[in-house]
Write an enzyme that holds these catalytic residues in place. Structure first.
Site, mmCIF file in Angstrom:
data_model
loop_
_atom_site.group_PDB
_atom_site.id
_atom_site.type_symbol
_atom_site.label_atom_id
_atom_site.label_comp_id
_atom_site.label_asym_id
_atom_site.label_seq_id
_atom_site.Cartn_x
_atom_site.Cartn_y
_atom_site.Cartn_z
ATOM 1 N N ASN A 192 8.235 2.745 1.977
ATOM 2 C CA ASN A 192 9.392 3.573 1.621
ATOM 3 C C ASN A 192 8.973 4.835 0.884
ATOM 4 O O ASN A 192 9.534 5.920 1.091
ATOM 5 C CB ASN A 192 10.360 2.765 0.749
ATOM 6 C CG ASN A 192 11.036 1.654 1.519
ATOM 7 O OD1 ASN A 192 11.034 1.646 2.742
ATOM 8 N ND2 ASN A 192 11.606 0.699 0.804
ATOM 9 N N SER A 249 0.815 -1.213 0.000
ATOM 10 C CA SER A 249 0.000 0.000 0.000
ATOM 11 C C SER A 249 0.850 1.264 0.000
ATOM 12 O O SER A 249 0.461 2.282 0.554
ATOM 13 C CB SER A 249 -0.931 0.005 1.222
ATOM 14 O OG SER A 249 -0.176 -0.027 2.429
ATOM 15 N N GLN A 278 11.469 11.944 1.061
ATOM 16 C CA GLN A 278 11.558 13.380 1.296
ATOM 17 C C GLN A 278 11.726 14.136 -0.015
ATOM 18 O O GLN A 278 11.227 15.241 -0.192
ATOM 19 C CB GLN A 278 12.752 13.685 2.203
ATOM 20 C CG GLN A 278 12.666 13.077 3.585
ATOM 21 C CD GLN A 278 13.970 13.262 4.357
ATOM 22 O OE1 GLN A 278 14.847 14.002 3.954
ATOM 23 N NE2 GLN A 278 14.085 12.574 5.478
ATOM 24 N N GLY A 279 12.476 13.531 -0.932
ATOM 25 C CA GLY A 279 12.753 14.170 -2.210
ATOM 26 C C GLY A 279 11.499 14.274 -3.052
ATOM 27 O O GLY A 279 10.387 14.001 -2.596
ATOM 28 N N GLY A 280 11.655 14.663 -4.302
ATOM 29 C CA GLY A 280 10.497 14.968 -5.117
ATOM 30 C C GLY A 280 10.224 13.960 -6.211
ATOM 31 O O GLY A 280 10.637 12.806 -6.143
ATOM 32 N N ARG A 335 20.081 4.853 -10.344
ATOM 33 C CA ARG A 335 18.836 5.615 -10.479
ATOM 34 C C ARG A 335 19.088 7.114 -10.443
ATOM 35 O O ARG A 335 19.765 7.624 -9.562
ATOM 36 C CB ARG A 335 17.883 5.229 -9.343
ATOM 37 C CG ARG A 335 16.600 6.056 -9.296
ATOM 38 C CD ARG A 335 15.707 5.580 -8.185
ATOM 39 N NE ARG A 335 16.282 5.811 -6.875
ATOM 40 C CZ ARG A 335 16.007 6.869 -6.104
ATOM 41 N NH1 ARG A 335 15.194 7.808 -6.544
ATOM 42 N NH2 ARG A 335 16.541 6.990 -4.904
ATOM 43 N N SER A 346 12.193 7.672 -9.005
ATOM 44 C CA SER A 346 11.524 6.506 -8.412
ATOM 45 C C SER A 346 10.044 6.762 -8.163
ATOM 46 O O SER A 346 9.207 5.897 -8.435
ATOM 47 C CB SER A 346 12.221 6.101 -7.115
ATOM 48 O OG SER A 346 12.368 7.205 -6.245
ATOM 49 N N LEU A 347 9.692 7.945 -7.634
ATOM 50 C CA LEU A 347 8.267 8.240 -7.441
ATOM 51 C C LEU A 347 7.559 8.320 -8.786
ATOM 52 O O LEU A 347 6.400 7.914 -8.922
ATOM 53 C CB LEU A 347 8.092 9.547 -6.667
ATOM 54 C CG LEU A 347 8.595 9.576 -5.221
ATOM 55 C CD1 LEU A 347 8.170 10.871 -4.535
ATOM 56 C CD2 LEU A 347 8.100 8.379 -4.424
ATOM 57 N N ARG A 392 24.836 9.652 -6.884
ATOM 58 C CA ARG A 392 24.877 9.237 -5.484
ATOM 59 C C ARG A 392 25.965 8.209 -5.183
ATOM 60 O O ARG A 392 26.554 8.221 -4.103
ATOM 61 C CB ARG A 392 23.518 8.648 -5.087
ATOM 62 C CG ARG A 392 22.437 9.696 -4.932
ATOM 63 C CD ARG A 392 21.100 9.053 -4.617
ATOM 64 N NE ARG A 392 20.084 10.066 -4.363
ATOM 65 C CZ ARG A 392 18.811 9.786 -4.144
ATOM 66 N NH1 ARG A 392 18.408 8.533 -4.167
ATOM 67 N NH2 ARG A 392 17.945 10.755 -3.912
ATOM 68 N N HIS A 422 19.652 2.400 0.556
ATOM 69 C CA HIS A 422 18.476 3.255 0.368
ATOM 70 C C HIS A 422 17.486 2.729 -0.667
ATOM 71 O O HIS A 422 16.295 2.614 -0.391
ATOM 72 C CB HIS A 422 18.949 4.650 -0.025
ATOM 73 C CG HIS A 422 17.853 5.611 -0.334
ATOM 74 N ND1 HIS A 422 16.849 5.912 0.564
ATOM 75 C CD2 HIS A 422 17.585 6.359 -1.456
ATOM 76 C CE1 HIS A 422 16.020 6.786 0.028
ATOM 77 N NE2 HIS A 422 16.438 7.070 -1.190
ATOM 78 N N GLU A 431 18.446 18.455 -8.508
ATOM 79 C CA GLU A 431 19.009 17.339 -7.738
ATOM 80 C C GLU A 431 20.119 16.688 -8.552
ATOM 81 O O GLU A 431 20.306 16.978 -9.738
ATOM 82 C CB GLU A 431 17.920 16.332 -7.342
ATOM 83 C CG GLU A 431 16.961 16.892 -6.302
ATOM 84 C CD GLU A 431 16.000 15.846 -5.750
ATOM 85 O OE1 GLU A 431 16.091 14.667 -6.148
ATOM 86 O OE2 GLU A 431 15.150 16.215 -4.913
ATOM 87 N N HIS A 491 22.334 5.729 -0.144
ATOM 88 C CA HIS A 491 22.181 7.180 -0.052
ATOM 89 C C HIS A 491 23.375 7.746 0.709
ATOM 90 O O HIS A 491 23.748 7.241 1.754
ATOM 91 C CB HIS A 491 20.876 7.540 0.658
ATOM 92 C CG HIS A 491 20.442 8.940 0.385
ATOM 93 N ND1 HIS A 491 21.053 10.031 0.962
ATOM 94 C CD2 HIS A 491 19.468 9.436 -0.413
ATOM 95 C CE1 HIS A 491 20.470 11.135 0.529
ATOM 96 N NE2 HIS A 491 19.506 10.803 -0.310
#
Length: 525
Positions: A57, A27, A62-64, A376, A381-382, A281, A341, A129, A241
């Protein structure tokens, strides 16, 4: 006839059984996105979650979310940046879908009233970023994942069937076709049959001792899918990370890359800057690790942000609250170190969710569609969660139109009374995570990887005769797959770094596919 693969502690003679159209396990953002779009096309799925919806996760992100919405941006530029970061392993057709359809899906989120940061004129604020060539990252302060997930959950909750407190024990198949799943709440088991199964259970960074993962996410469902016949891909690519808070004996809470994007710099205890903070990263993380190996300490200096007149507490309220928990809210130098991460690998799937087993779909961090390659790009990812959720929903619809519920008989006579004590299970879990952190972490070698394999085999043998260690067995299987994949890739590429093979090799410009019985194949797609 299907038979359970593991011994059960439960009385399996009279299993409860449910029949639904579609099941989503997980979910987080990927699972909720899939549910959101399924509801839009008239399918009411059953959503299964270990705890309550949103403990994931992606909700912690926090990132966008990256999208080419800026005036000086384009999907071509976003495509090029993603390919460059992926170090030759991105599946280009899937990246093209990600960046082009991602633009449309971000518009969906705006229409769903997701509260992205805007300037005084009401225009979207776009942040920079690592490894992006232009400002293209949309934020909701420093809790973007939560903000997106909250809006999706508001729509989904009450419109789907929801069962909380269950975890996935088995995926039932008939040959190469999905049949149903076996769930457990820790007291009893039940079977759920459906036409389609969507796996959205997150990634596997939780198998490392130091990680930024939600406490209930570790990747065990990826191993369940593997045992059911799904192939896994690119497991060796785990993104560490660079900047998690480092206080001895406490969890490594993430300090968003957006903090570095706003101007924070990395310094040692002498205040000397030693790396470009916005490099990919993997490079930044290894530079920090090298400093620690040389006996230095590393800090994220946020003074440059404050000097620009930015109210840190207002811009990064989530980070500020994290620092407050550690007693660091009044310092400008935050002690940091790398932490596992994001898992780039996962269940081999297309961006539309299709796996090697008919009727099984995988989305988000659970899946590996090749869009991230070997490293990545930040905030993709989002975007992947939303795009893969959308595309998977429509493929689930087609699958359900063309197929019926499979009522193959299930053998349920595998039972044992031998259980392991909770304290012993916790010790073994810590041992697994320690093995992975020490030997299959940021820097690897043949020696460390072979040592990890031997230790993982010993751990699995210890678990063999117990009936309440399914979770640990699956983590051990997954960790063995990660280690074998890393051992097979005799080069350094992206987030995978071998000190005995420190350069990138054209020979390995292929994807690592883990097939049945831990067979490794390298394939191009």
């Amino acid at each position: 006839m299907y038979q359970y693969r593991y011994l059960s502690c439960f009385d399996t003679k009279n299993l409860k059984s449910e029949v639904v159209d579609t099941v989503i396990v997980g979910s987080g953002l990927a699972g909720l996105s899939t549910a959101y779009y399924l509801l839009k096309i008239g399918i009411k799925p059953l959503v299964i979650t270990k705890k309550r919806p949103g403990i994931s996760n992606s909700f912690l992100a926090q990132g966008g979310i990256a999208a080419a919405v800026g005036c000086n941006d384009s999907t071509d530029l976003h495509f090029q940046d993603t390919i460059k970061a992926g170090k030759g392993l991105c599946i280009e057709r899937n990246v093209r879908i990600l960046v082009e359809e991602g633009l449309e899906r971000v518009i969906d989120l705006i229409n769903a009233q997701v509260d992205f940061d805007r300037d005084e004129n009401g225009m979207l604020k776009l942040a920079m970023e690592g490894a992006h060539s232009v400002n293209r990252v949309l934020h909701s302060k420093d809790r973007t994942g939560y903000e997106i997930g909250k809006k999706l959950l508001q729509y989904v909750k009450g419109n789907v069937f929801l069962e909380e407190g269950y975890y996935l024990e088995e995926i039932l198949t008939d040959g190469n076709t999905y049949v149903g799943i076996l769930l457990s709440d820790g007291k009893e088991q039940k079977v759920v049959r459906s036409k389609s199964l969507v796996l959205a259970t997150g990634g596997y960074s939780g198998v490392y001792l130091r990680n930024t993962s939600a406490y209930n996410v570790a990747g065990d469902s990826i191993a369940v899918a593997y045992r059911a016949g799904c192939n896994l891909m690119d497991l060796e690519f785990v993104q560490f990370h660079p900047t998690a808070v480092y206080v001895e004996g406490k969890p490594g809470w993430l300090i968003s890359e957006a903090v570095r994007g706003e101007g924070a710099i990395l310094v040692d205890e002498n205040g000397e800057r030693f790396i470009d903070e916005l490099k990919p990263r993997d490079e930044v993380a290894r530079a920090i690790l090298k400093k620690y190996q040389e006996g230095h300490k590393v800090f994220l200096d946020i003074k440059p942000i404050i000097d620009k007149g930015i109210d840190f507490k207002e811009r990064f309220p989530n980070v500020y609250n994290i620092l407050k928990e550690f007693g660091l809210e009044n310092t400008t130098k935050i002690p940091v170190s790398p932490s596992a991460h994001y898992s780039i690998g996962g269940v081999k799937a297309n961006l539309d969710g299709k796996t090697d087993i008919k009727g099984i779909f995988a989305v988000g961090e659970t899946a590996c569609s090749g869009v991230h390659g070997a490293n990545r790009l930040a905030s993709n990812s989002l975007l992947e969660c939303i795009v893969s959720g959308y595309k998977t929903a429509y493929n689930v619809y087609i699958n359900n139109m063309c197929n019926k519920i499979n009522y193959v008989n299930i053998s349920n006579d595998v039972k044992s009374e031998k259980a392991m004590e909770k304290s012993d299970r916790e010790k073994i879990l810590k041992k697994i995570k320690t093995v992975m952190w020490n030997n299959v972490g940021l820097i690897r070698s043949k020696e460390s990887l072979e040592k990890a394999l031997a230790e993982l085999e010993n751990i699995y043998d210890t678990l063999s005769n117990f009936c309440n260690v399914r979770y640990l067995k699956d983590l051990t299987i997954l960790c063995k797959g990660i280690t074998l994949s890393a051992l097979s890739r005799e080069e350094s590429r992206g987030v995978h770094y071998r000190e005995d093979f420190p350069t990138q090799s054209e020979e390995f410009s292929k994807h690592t596919v883990l097939e049945n019985n831990f067979k490794i194949n390298f394939r191009r797609f």
